[in-house]
Scaffold this motif. Structure first.
Motif, PDB file in Angstrom:
ATOM      1  N   PRO A  21     -41.554 -29.045  59.871  1.00 12.65           N
ATOM      2  CA  PRO A  21     -40.416 -29.188  60.388  1.00 12.65           C
ATOM      3  C   PRO A  21     -40.410 -30.488  60.832  1.00 12.65           C
ATOM      4  CG  PRO A  21     -41.480 -27.771  61.942  1.00 12.65           C
ATOM      5  CD  PRO A  21     -42.381 -28.113  60.734  1.00 12.65           C
ATOM      6  N   TRP A  22     -38.967 -30.943  61.269  1.00  8.05           N
ATOM      7  CA  TRP A  22     -38.735 -32.301  62.015  1.00  8.05           C
ATOM      8  C   TRP A  22     -39.209 -32.242  63.690  1.00  8.05           C
ATOM      9  CZ3 TRP A  22     -38.170 -36.778  59.730  1.00  8.05           C
ATOM     10  CH2 TRP A  22     -37.797 -36.653  58.407  1.00  8.05           C
ATOM     11  N   ASP A  23     -38.895 -31.058  64.115  1.00 11.53           N
ATOM     12  CA  ASP A  23     -39.267 -30.859  65.609  1.00 11.53           C
ATOM     13  C   ASP A  23     -39.356 -29.441  66.075  1.00 11.53           C
ATOM     14  OD1 ASP A  23     -36.711 -30.138  66.003  1.00 11.53           O
ATOM     15  OD2 ASP A  23     -36.101 -32.604  66.076  1.00 11.53           O
ATOM     16  N   LEU A  43     -46.804 -18.875  60.653  1.00 13.39           N
ATOM     17  CA  LEU A  43     -46.510 -20.313  61.417  1.00 13.39           C
ATOM     18  C   LEU A  43     -47.819 -20.421  62.251  1.00 13.39           C
ATOM     19  CD1 LEU A  43     -43.079 -19.346  62.649  1.00 13.39           C
ATOM     20  CD2 LEU A  43     -43.503 -20.626  60.645  1.00 13.39           C
ATOM     21  N   ILE A  44     -47.951 -21.668  62.137  1.00  3.06           N
ATOM     22  CA  ILE A  44     -49.317 -22.315  62.600  1.00  3.06           C
ATOM     23  C   ILE A  44     -48.723 -23.303  63.756  1.00  3.06           C
ATOM     24  CG2 ILE A  44     -51.402 -23.601  62.609  1.00  3.06           C
ATOM     25  CD1 ILE A  44     -51.735 -22.108  59.836  1.00  3.06           C
ATOM     26  N   ALA A  45     -49.182 -23.320  64.927  1.00  2.08           N
ATOM     27  CA  ALA A  45     -48.805 -24.311  66.015  1.00  2.08           C
ATOM     28  C   ALA A  45     -49.795 -25.628  65.683  1.00  2.08           C
ATOM     29  CB  ALA A  45     -49.310 -23.959  67.440  1.00  2.08           C
ATOM     30  N   ILE A  46     -48.924 -26.708  65.907  1.00  2.00           N
ATOM     31  CA  ILE A  46     -49.314 -28.154  65.646  1.00  2.00           C
ATOM     32  C   ILE A  46     -49.266 -28.984  66.647  1.00  2.00           C
ATOM     33  CG2 ILE A  46     -49.396 -28.110  63.050  1.00  2.00           C
ATOM     34  CD1 ILE A  46     -46.635 -29.737  63.258  1.00  2.00           C
ATOM     35  N   GLY A  47     -48.882 -28.477  67.837  1.00  2.00           N
ATOM     36  CA  GLY A  47     -48.617 -29.193  69.024  1.00  2.00           C
ATOM     37  C   GLY A  47     -47.257 -29.747  69.598  1.00  2.00           C
ATOM     38  N   TYR A  48     -47.190 -29.696  70.674  1.00  2.00           N
ATOM     39  CA  TYR A  48     -45.881 -29.988  71.704  1.00  2.00           C
ATOM     40  C   TYR A  48     -44.823 -28.926  71.178  1.00  2.00           C
ATOM     41  CZ  TYR A  48     -48.387 -34.456  72.291  1.00  2.00           C
ATOM     42  OH  TYR A  48     -49.000 -35.427  72.412  1.00  2.00           O
ATOM     43  N   GLY A  49     -45.050 -27.681  71.076  1.00  2.00           N
ATOM     44  CA  GLY A  49     -44.259 -26.696  70.624  1.00  2.00           C
ATOM     45  C   GLY A  49     -43.831 -26.533  69.418  1.00  2.00           C
ATOM     46  N   ILE A  50     -44.363 -27.591  68.422  1.00  2.00           N
ATOM     47  CA  ILE A  50     -44.072 -27.506  67.108  1.00  2.00           C
ATOM     48  C   ILE A  50     -44.928 -26.603  66.390  1.00  2.00           C
ATOM     49  CG2 ILE A  50     -43.604 -29.079  65.110  1.00  2.00           C
ATOM     50  CD1 ILE A  50     -43.263 -31.377  66.980  1.00  2.00           C
ATOM     51  N   LYS A  51     -44.478 -25.748  65.241  1.00  2.00           N
ATOM     52  CA  LYS A  51     -45.169 -25.079  64.522  1.00  2.00           C
ATOM     53  C   LYS A  51     -44.633 -25.413  62.929  1.00  2.00           C
ATOM     54  CE  LYS A  51     -45.253 -20.946  67.317  1.00  2.00           C
ATOM     55  NZ  LYS A  51     -45.000 -19.619  67.506  1.00  2.00           N
TER      56      LYS A  51
END
Length: 230
Positions: A153-155, A182-190
């Motif tokens: 996603p964008w953010d 859904l997999i977390a990729i950092g800064y609250g983004i998945k």
């Protein structure tokens, strides 16, 4: 001897050690080996005590909807996999390609003593035998692939539920959507990781990615995380 008693501490410890440097039980993509061990473990293990098994178990669980499509031998038990069977399991001897029995038919013969009429009759007979054998083989089954696609996603404000609904709204002949997570990729983004089975001749992965990326309000990019021929 391979893995045994995978509900006990000793069995889970051995499996955790095995998965410390591996993503799958055998090879580099999910197979029936993973399904067998997954079912033997039975439930998600303690991530604090068995971190590598927990990580693997969660990943394999995402394939639960397509277990039957994964390659491999469904008759083997958990004891068929593990440190003592690794070499044979991860480097199986490739069976020699079956000889094409079309070679069994000499289409034109080679007997110099036959006259022209006999040769013509023999050639016709052998051509008919060849055509009949070809017809008996029937059409080859469609080649398929199991693909794991990652959609970013964008953010952190992107509506991931709507993004997945958009992805699954894409319909193509030869495309079947599977499980997702859904997999977390950092800064609250998945990111969305979704599985699918495609018929290779009908579905272009490039075209599919372009179709998904056309939902530009939700999708930033897509990547192929894994691909396995079925």
């Amino acid at each position: 001897m391979g893995f045994t008693d995978l509900v006990a501490d000793a069995g889970l410890t051995a499996l955790d050690t095995w998965l410390k440097t591996r993503s799958y039980i055998v090879g580099y993509a999910p197979t029936q080996a993973d399904v067998t061990i997954y079912k033997s473990v039975g439930k998600a293990p303690d991530a604090g005590k068995y971190p590598h098994v927990a990580r693997w178990y969660k990943h394999i669980d995402s394939y639960s909807d397509v277990f039957e499509t994964l390659p491999g031998d469904t008759s083997l038990q958990s004891s068929a996999y593990g440190p003592e069977t690794a070499l044979a399991a991860e480097n199986p001897a490739k069976a020699p390609a079956a000889e094409d029995d079309d070679e069994d038919i000499d289409l034109f013969g080679s007997d110099d003593e036959e006259d022209d009429a006999e040769k013509e009759a023999l050639t016709k007979k052998r051509l008919e035998e060849y055509a009949a054998k070809k017809a008996a083989k029937g059409p080859k089954p469609a080649a398929k692939s199991l693909v794991t696609l990652e959609v970013k996603p964008w953010d952190d404000e992107t509506n991931l539920k709507e993004m997945e609904e958009n992805v699954r709204s894409i319909e193509m002949d030869g495309l079947v959507w599977g499980a997702s997570q859904l997999i977390a990729i950092g800064y609250g983004i998945k990111k969305l990781q979704i599985n699918m089975v495609v018929e290779d001749e009908k579905v272009s992965i490039d075209d599919l990615q372009q179709a998904i990326e056309a939902f530009e309000d939700h999708v930033q990019s897509t990547d192929i995380a894994a691909m396995q021929k079925l």
